[in-house]
Structure formats: C-alpha cells, structure tokens
Design a protein around this motif. Sequence first.
Motif, PDB file in Angstrom:
ATOM      1  N   GLN A 214       7.156 -42.683  34.790  1.00 51.20           N
ATOM      2  CA  GLN A 214       6.378 -41.650  35.468  1.00 51.20           C
ATOM      3  C   GLN A 214       6.750 -41.548  36.942  1.00 51.20           C
ATOM      4  N   PHE A 218       8.259 -38.352  36.196  1.00 53.88           N
ATOM      5  CA  PHE A 218       6.928 -37.753  36.019  1.00 53.88           C
ATOM      6  C   PHE A 218       6.716 -37.379  34.553  1.00 53.88           C
ATOM      7  N   GLU A 253       0.613 -38.462  40.277  1.00 54.59           N
ATOM      8  CA  GLU A 253       0.638 -37.107  40.826  1.00 54.59           C
ATOM      9  C   GLU A 253       2.068 -36.761  41.243  1.00 54.59           C
ATOM     10  N   PRO A 254       2.522 -35.514  41.063  1.00 55.14           N
ATOM     11  CA  PRO A 254       3.861 -35.153  41.546  1.00 55.14           C
ATOM     12  C   PRO A 254       3.999 -35.400  43.050  1.00 55.14           C
ATOM     13  N   ARG A 256       5.210 -34.750  46.715  1.00 51.35           N
ATOM     14  CA  ARG A 256       5.723 -33.689  47.578  1.00 51.35           C
ATOM     15  C   ARG A 256       6.732 -34.265  48.570  1.00 51.35           C
ATOM     16  N   ALA A 415      -0.230 -36.394  46.845  1.00 52.88           N
ATOM     17  CA  ALA A 415       1.137 -35.888  46.779  1.00 52.88           C
ATOM     18  C   ALA A 415       2.066 -36.509  47.821  1.00 52.88           C
ATOM     19  N   LYS A 435       9.415 -39.059  41.605  1.00 55.86           N
ATOM     20  CA  LYS A 435       8.808 -37.772  41.281  1.00 55.86           C
ATOM     21  C   LYS A 435       7.312 -37.896  41.042  1.00 55.86           C
ATOM     22  N   GLY A 436       6.851 -39.116  40.763  1.00 56.31           N
ATOM     23  CA  GLY A 436       5.434 -39.345  40.507  1.00 56.31           C
ATOM     24  C   GLY A 436       4.864 -40.377  41.457  1.00 56.31           C
TER      25      GLY A 436
END
Length: 442
Positions: A214, A218, A253-254, A256, A415, A435-436
């Motif tokens: 993850q 993700f 969470e993705p 940023r 994020a 990514k996560g």
Amino acid sequence: MTDTTTDSNRARILAVGIDGASFNLIGRWLDEGRLPQLRALIEGGTSGELTSCIPPVTMPAWRVFSTGKGPGKLGVFWHQQLDVQTRKVTTPSAADIHSSDLWHYLNAAGYRTGVVGMPDTYPPRPLDGFMVCGGPSAGEEGYTYPAQLEEELRREVGYRPVIKGDLQEGGEDSPLVREILDTVDRTFAAGQYLLERYPVDFLCVTTFDINRLQHFFFDGRSTLEAWQTLDRWLGRLVPQFDYTLILSDHGTEPVRKAYFLNVWLRQKGYLHTRFHPMDILPRLGINRSRVGRLVQGLGLTRLFSYETLVRYGSMLPQATGGFGEYGNQSAVNRVDWSRTRVFALPQGPIYINRDLVPDAQDYERLRDELIQGLRELVDPDTGRPVVRQVFRREEVYSGEHLAQAPDLVVLDEDAYHNRAGLGQQDVFASGWRWKGNNRYQG
C-alpha cells in the motif's frame, strides 16, 4: 509442544490485524464484489472507522491495541526514540513495552491464546498457547514461543518473519513483490496450521506486509491481490470461531507530497549541522539505492541479517543526497548540538535540547513558537496546510514514561508525509516514492 484441547463450551474469538487497512482504500473493491468474505462480515456485523494513536504508526499502535494503554504508559512513542542528553537513537522492541497484552489477560482468565504475525512482539514472551512474531522488526531466529515452533513452521508452511529488500526501485512485477504476497499468504497459513495442531480459544493473526504494498502502490494490482489472498483466508478461518474482530493500526491515504521537517527547522535557525565524512558520498555517486541494487544483484542479502542490512544501509545517503529520512543515528551524528535547539524524527516526534533551553519559560515560549510556525507551514503549490495539529506531549500522553516522550508531536494532514531528514535543500519533495501514507483513521 503437545496437542492441547480447549473447552468446547467456551466462546472462540478470532482477531485479524491488517496493517494500514482503511475503507477509503478498499471501498471500491467491496462494492465490486472483489472481497466477498469481508463484505459479508461487514453486512452481517458492525463496522466503522477507528482512530489511531498519535502519531498513527505501526509502532506503537499495535501495542496500544493489544495492551489497552497509551504510549506514555508503555514507554514507546515511535519506531525509534531519541535520548537528547546522550544523542543516541534506539529502536524499541517488545522488551521495552511495560505492560501485559490482552492475550496474557485471557490466559489469566483460563483462555488459551495464539498470536501470529503481530508487529513489534519480538522477542516473544511466554504465554499459554503460542506466539509467532511478525515483521518488520522480528529477528530471523528466536521469533517463536515455544522455541521449537520456529523450525516446525519453516518446515510445514515456509513461514519467515522478515523480508529482505527495498521496494524503492522495483515495480509491481519485481520478485520482491511476489515474495511479499507469498509472505501474506504464509502468515495466515501459519495461523491455520497452529490452530489445527495446537487449538486455542483466542487467535490473533496480523499481516504487516500488506502495508508495504500500500505504501508503494496504494490500490495497485499487487495490493488487490494481497487483499484477495486475505479475503480467501477469512473464508476459511472465520467459520471456526464464534466471534471475529478485524482491525487496523492506522489507515492509508494517497500521498500528495513528502516534506522534511528537519530541513524546515534548519531553515528557521532551530537546527544546525556539521560536516561528516560520509557527506562526500553523494558527490561520488554513492547512495543507498545504488548500493542496494548491487547487493541484491550479487545475491548478498542472504549472507547478512536483516538488522545488519538496515544498520549499514541507514549510514548511506538517499539518491537525493539526504540522510536520516528514517530517523536514524546517521542524522543525529550530523547535528551540531552546541547550536541546535530542536530536532525531529519522522512522522511526528520533536525533541528540544534542554541544554540550550534550560529555563522553563523559554521552553514553553519555544514550544509555542514551534506550534505556531508549523501551523503556518503550507504546500507552496497549493497553499494547503501540511500539519493537522501539533500537540504538547502532556496533551496526548500520560503515565509513568511521560518524561521520555518527545516534547511535541506533529499530526500530519493525511496526504503529507513527514520524513524529517537532513541534506535536502528543499522542505518539500513532490517525487517521493511512496504512493500511500499513514492515515489517522483506519
């Protein structure tokens, strides 16, 4: 260890831990029917989001669950801890947890218990039943109680608690991803095997390695495959119990952006660094990723323990030229403590050098100043704040170990990923490999 039967009239309880699980990640798969066993459990039971501890990280979150106590009572606040007086970073283990776990309380009430794969239970503690420690911090041997289970599980189901390798460079088709998927499967296979061979009233099986996927992919196809493996095991395990509890230590969470809090502290004049001989390595093109690829390519990972690889790998710079993104001794050694008032570990903990801030009023003034400054820290591209809240330690912790807690704790916006880190020129990095990110709700 001999076969042991349990009281057939006693309720049997299954607990399944999924590191980094959250509904925002798996909701689409549930709706599409890709996780039928989990969907059936949700529809037939009670579900909702759970709030993690602060900061929301694997260590100590899983032990907050298993003990029912906060970090201030456990004496562990993050994956690593800094003693500002000695300038030493230590990595806590289960031996540093000052509490019994729920499986020990169940033992005292006459229930036999089994624990498989729980992170940060190494070294294992005796219990009436069995314990098999899980990654990422388990040793490569001595990770079971009773001790003879180690060879039995290796022989019967191929269980191993530690995966050697770095997903920083690989894609979803890399051999390491296949090894991670295999480990998820074998963790549950170990739980099923032990349940059949040594029956217990309470079984807790936890998978940490699903969160590795993850972090790097993700909701990619390898993550889905891991969840579907877990779902199949739920279909096999759940019917054997009267009650089932499924939980995570935090959500996902993705990402940023990543940001480096120690770079911000340096820019604001709170932190100062000094030259270290290892600082020339980036100029020579030597970094952790290149050395890691070389070591893996030559097949040398099998010659060294996981602890050795981590220890020496942490001494090398990242490809960005930065050090200490994992809060290690390498970063602390680069700090000029004669001028540094504040130092941060990744994902939240902030420590104040009381040698330079001995006065209580100055100490409180500095904490207020840091809280205000971090509240104003925003993503330069969007203007979004990256910090949800900054807590004084006494606001989130209590107990006999409060004095060892960090002076402040940052709770990031979901994020944004705080890597702490030294060596980078910029506070923010939009190209971070993850990514996560860890999410406060799971």
